[in-house]
Design an enzyme around this catalytic site. Structure first.
Site, PDB file in Angstrom:
ATOM      1  N   ALA A  65      37.068  46.408  31.304  1.00 26.21           N
ATOM      2  CA  ALA A  65      38.005  47.392  31.853  1.00 26.21           C
ATOM      3  C   ALA A  65      39.172  46.617  32.454  1.00 26.21           C
ATOM      4  O   ALA A  65      39.033  45.448  32.829  1.00 26.21           O
ATOM      5  CB  ALA A  65      37.307  48.232  32.907  1.00 26.21           C
ATOM      6  N   GLY A 109      33.272  46.363  30.270  1.00 26.78           N
ATOM      7  CA  GLY A 109      33.494  47.600  29.519  1.00 26.78           C
ATOM      8  C   GLY A 109      33.606  47.363  28.020  1.00 26.78           C
ATOM      9  O   GLY A 109      33.320  48.263  27.224  1.00 26.78           O
ATOM     10  N   GLU A 112      30.136  47.289  26.855  1.00 32.83           N
ATOM     11  CA  GLU A 112      29.634  48.668  26.978  1.00 32.83           C
ATOM     12  C   GLU A 112      30.183  49.555  25.863  1.00 32.83           C
ATOM     13  O   GLU A 112      29.475  50.394  25.308  1.00 32.83           O
ATOM     14  CB  GLU A 112      30.019  49.225  28.351  1.00 32.83           C
ATOM     15  CG  GLU A 112      29.328  48.480  29.480  1.00 32.83           C
ATOM     16  CD  GLU A 112      29.841  48.884  30.848  1.00 32.83           C
ATOM     17  OE1 GLU A 112      31.008  48.568  31.165  1.00 32.83           O
ATOM     18  OE2 GLU A 112      29.095  49.521  31.589  1.00 32.83           O
ATOM     19  N   GLU A 132      30.671  41.867  35.611  1.00 32.23           N
ATOM     20  CA  GLU A 132      31.198  42.644  36.744  1.00 32.23           C
ATOM     21  C   GLU A 132      30.761  42.082  38.091  1.00 32.23           C
ATOM     22  O   GLU A 132      31.457  42.232  39.092  1.00 32.23           O
ATOM     23  CB  GLU A 132      30.753  44.110  36.638  1.00 32.23           C
ATOM     24  CG  GLU A 132      31.396  44.891  35.497  1.00 32.23           C
ATOM     25  CD  GLU A 132      30.610  44.861  34.188  1.00 32.23           C
ATOM     26  OE1 GLU A 132      29.742  43.969  34.013  1.00 32.23           O
ATOM     27  OE2 GLU A 132      30.861  45.731  33.327  1.00 32.23           O
TER      28      GLU A 132
HETATM   29  C1  HXC Z   1      42.968  42.852  32.782  1.00 31.71           C
HETATM   30  C2  HXC Z   1      42.714  40.927  31.555  1.00 31.71           C
HETATM   31  C3  HXC Z   1      41.321  41.141  31.465  1.00 31.71           C
HETATM   32  C4  HXC Z   1      40.789  42.302  32.099  1.00 31.71           C
HETATM   33  C5  HXC Z   1      41.790  39.323  30.417  1.00 31.71           C
HETATM   34  N1  HXC Z   1      42.957  39.797  30.881  1.00 31.71           N
HETATM   35  N2  HXC Z   1      40.787  40.109  30.764  1.00 31.71           N
HETATM   36  N3  HXC Z   1      43.523  41.781  32.201  1.00 31.71           N
HETATM   37  N4  HXC Z   1      41.651  43.115  32.743  1.00 31.71           N
HETATM   38  N5  HXC Z   1      39.494  42.618  32.048  1.00 31.71           N
HETATM   39  C6  HXC Z   1      44.290  39.205  30.727  1.00 31.71           C
HETATM   40  C7  HXC Z   1      44.488  38.008  31.633  1.00 31.71           C
HETATM   41  O1  HXC Z   1      44.838  38.424  32.931  1.00 31.71           O
HETATM   42  C8  HXC Z   1      45.607  37.291  30.926  1.00 31.71           C
HETATM   43  O2  HXC Z   1      46.826  37.922  31.204  1.00 31.71           O
HETATM   44  C9  HXC Z   1      45.293  37.542  29.450  1.00 31.71           C
HETATM   45  O3  HXC Z   1      44.442  38.683  29.422  1.00 31.71           O
HETATM   46  C10 HXC Z   1      44.544  36.386  28.825  1.00 31.71           C
HETATM   47  O4  HXC Z   1      43.425  36.092  29.614  1.00 31.71           O
HETATM   48  P1  HXC Z   1      43.065  34.634  30.146  1.00 31.71           P
HETATM   49  O5  HXC Z   1      42.138  34.784  31.289  1.00 31.71           O
HETATM   50  O6  HXC Z   1      44.306  33.821  30.376  1.00 31.71           O
HETATM   51  O7  HXC Z   1      42.313  34.042  28.863  1.00 31.71           O
HETATM   52  P2  HXC Z   1      41.155  32.956  28.841  1.00 31.71           P
HETATM   53  O8  HXC Z   1      41.441  31.835  29.792  1.00 31.71           O
HETATM   54  O9  HXC Z   1      40.964  32.626  27.394  1.00 31.71           O
HETATM   55  O10 HXC Z   1      39.852  33.686  29.389  1.00 31.71           O
HETATM   56  C11 HXC Z   1      39.305  34.798  28.663  1.00 31.71           C
HETATM   57  C12 HXC Z   1      38.280  35.553  29.533  1.00 31.71           C
HETATM   58  C13 HXC Z   1      38.951  35.926  30.893  1.00 31.71           C
HETATM   59  C14 HXC Z   1      37.050  34.674  29.787  1.00 31.71           C
HETATM   60  C15 HXC Z   1      37.858  36.771  28.750  1.00 31.71           C
HETATM   61  O11 HXC Z   1      40.182  36.582  30.619  1.00 31.71           O
HETATM   62  C16 HXC Z   1      38.119  36.847  31.733  1.00 31.71           C
HETATM   63  O12 HXC Z   1      37.155  36.398  32.395  1.00 31.71           O
HETATM   64  N6  HXC Z   1      38.500  38.113  31.798  1.00 31.71           N
HETATM   65  C17 HXC Z   1      37.847  39.092  32.652  1.00 31.71           C
HETATM   66  C18 HXC Z   1      36.510  39.488  32.108  1.00 31.71           C
HETATM   67  C19 HXC Z   1      35.824  40.507  33.016  1.00 31.71           C
HETATM   68  O13 HXC Z   1      35.569  40.215  34.199  1.00 31.71           O
HETATM   69  N7  HXC Z   1      35.537  41.651  32.476  1.00 31.71           N
HETATM   70  C20 HXC Z   1      34.888  42.745  33.238  1.00 31.71           C
HETATM   71  C21 HXC Z   1      35.923  43.650  33.830  1.00 31.71           C
HETATM   72  S1  HXC Z   1      35.208  44.903  34.827  1.00 31.71           S
HETATM   73  P3  HXC Z   1      48.136  37.091  31.654  1.00 31.71           P
HETATM   74  O14 HXC Z   1      49.153  38.142  31.918  1.00 31.71           O
HETATM   75  O15 HXC Z   1      47.743  36.282  32.832  1.00 31.71           O
HETATM   76  O16 HXC Z   1      48.446  36.244  30.454  1.00 31.71           O
HETATM   77  C22 HXC Z   1      34.595  46.027  33.745  1.00 31.71           C
HETATM   78  C23 HXC Z   1      33.883  47.205  34.359  1.00 31.71           C
HETATM   79  C24 HXC Z   1      33.620  48.283  33.336  1.00 31.71           C
HETATM   80  O17 HXC Z   1      34.712  45.902  32.593  1.00 31.71           O
HETATM   81  C25 HXC Z   1      33.484  49.596  34.003  1.00 31.71           C
HETATM   82  C26 HXC Z   1      34.116  50.696  33.188  1.00 31.71           C
HETATM   83  C27 HXC Z   1      34.784  51.751  33.958  1.00 31.71           C
END
Ligand code: HXC
Length: 258
Positions: A65, A109, A112, A132
């Site tokens: 998400a 998400g 999911e 998360e």
């Molecule tokens: C918003 C995101 C994002 C996310 C990545 N980006 N994941 N933006 N929400 N979930 C953006 C980064 O900010 C970045 O933007 C660009 O995508 C590239 O990501 P990087 O981190 O620079 O890439 P990398 O170093 O290759 O790492 C990839 C990654 C990392 C390991 C996937 O991005 C990451 O850990 N992302 C978050 C994963 C996460 O925690 N997901 C769960 C979210 S909570 P910029 O502008 O800086 O270039 C969830 C709850 C669900 O999903 C509930 C549903 C309602």
């Protein structure tokens, strides 16, 4: 219908929906999940479409998400608007088969969403996770429930508590994905699989979805009774007569969804 965050291609009987927020690794914001729900609803209503494939990019199916969209929200805001609840309803209501074709990250998400589809075909580059916990929250669109049913309590707890990622090989071994293919062939394999499903009787594919999904909602004996009644009911269809006649006559069946 023109969408901003997804691309929809309908070819023959298959709708291919590609998540398209490359700058954010296809992070799922309200707009994207809303558009995805609309596209799935449109595909459900389109008689031409018989199977749906949802995919992302080589680097990410979806990295979760959208954290930027959520970070400053209050409990009241999330709860009152049932954040992401409505957006996923169209997807879950779809009676046509939906395949998730996953390459790269399927996190939070994203994982999911893949699990909401009927089955997952993974590229050998796929990485699944429910990270998360690192954000101080838990899964919000089914991860703690679906992952546990798919891979069992121990591995699900491990994934949710540590936030570690699972590679494609582990995901296949654990039952999260149905098959793993080389990344370069992911789209081709998923579309070929969808085309194969599209050849079947749509009444039977819908019955398969109902029967298998029922196994997650009911007891074994009730589920088996439900399946048997569906099996009996399909003898009221022309497609059952055609399918069995075609086998006996050693020819390809021509299903007409009747
Ligand atoms: C918003 C995101 C994002 C996310 C990545 N980006 N994941 N933006 N929400 N979930 C953006 C980064 O900010 C970045 O933007 C660009 O995508 C590239 O990501 P990087 O981190 O620079 O890439 P990398 O170093 O290759 O790492 C990839 C990654 C990392 C390991 C996937 O991005 C990451 O850990 N992302 C978050 C994963 C996460 O925690 N997901 C769960 C979210 S909570 P910029 O502008 O800086 O270039 C969830 C709850 C669900 O999903 C509930 C549903 C309602």
């Amino acid at each position: 219908m023109a969408f901003e965050t997804i691309i929809v291609d309908i070819e023959d009987s298959v709708a291919l929906i590609t998540l398209n927020r490359p700058d954010a690794l296809n992070a799922l914001n309200s707009k994207l999940l809303g558009e995805l729900g609309e596209a799935v609803r449109d595909a459900s209503r389109n008689d031409k479409v018989r199977c749906i494939v949802i995919t992302g990019s080589d680097k990410a199916f979806a990295a979760g998400a959208d954290i930027g969209e959520m970070s400053e929200r209050s409990f009241v805001d999330m709860f009152s608007n049932d954040y992401m609840g409505e957006q996923v309803r169209n997807l879950l209501a779809c009676r046509k088969p939906i395949i998730a074709a996953v390459a790269g990250y399927a996190l939070g998400g994203g994982c999911e969403l893949a699990m909401m589809c009927d089955f997952i075909i993974a590229a050998d580059t796929a990485k699944f996770g429910q990270p998360e916990i690192n954000l101080g929250v838990v899964a919000g669109i089914g991860g703690s429930q679906r992952l546990t049913r798919f891979v069992g309590k121990s591995k699900s707890m491990d994934m949710h508590l540590t936030g570690r990622f699972m590679d494609a090989e582990e995901a296949e071994r654990s039952g999260l994905v149905s098959r793993v293919v080389p990344a370069k062939k992911l789209k081709e394999e998923a579309l070929a699989c969808a085309a194969k499903i599209a050849e079947k009787s749509q009444i039977a594919t819908m019955a398969v979805k109902e029967a298998v999904n029922r196994s997650y909602e009911t007891t074994l004996s009730e589920g088996i009774l439900f399946e048997r009644r569906l099996f009996h009911a399909l003898f009221a269809t022309e497609d059952q007569k055609e399918g069995m006649a075609a086998f006996l006559e050693k020819r390809e069946a021509q299903f007409r969804d009747k």
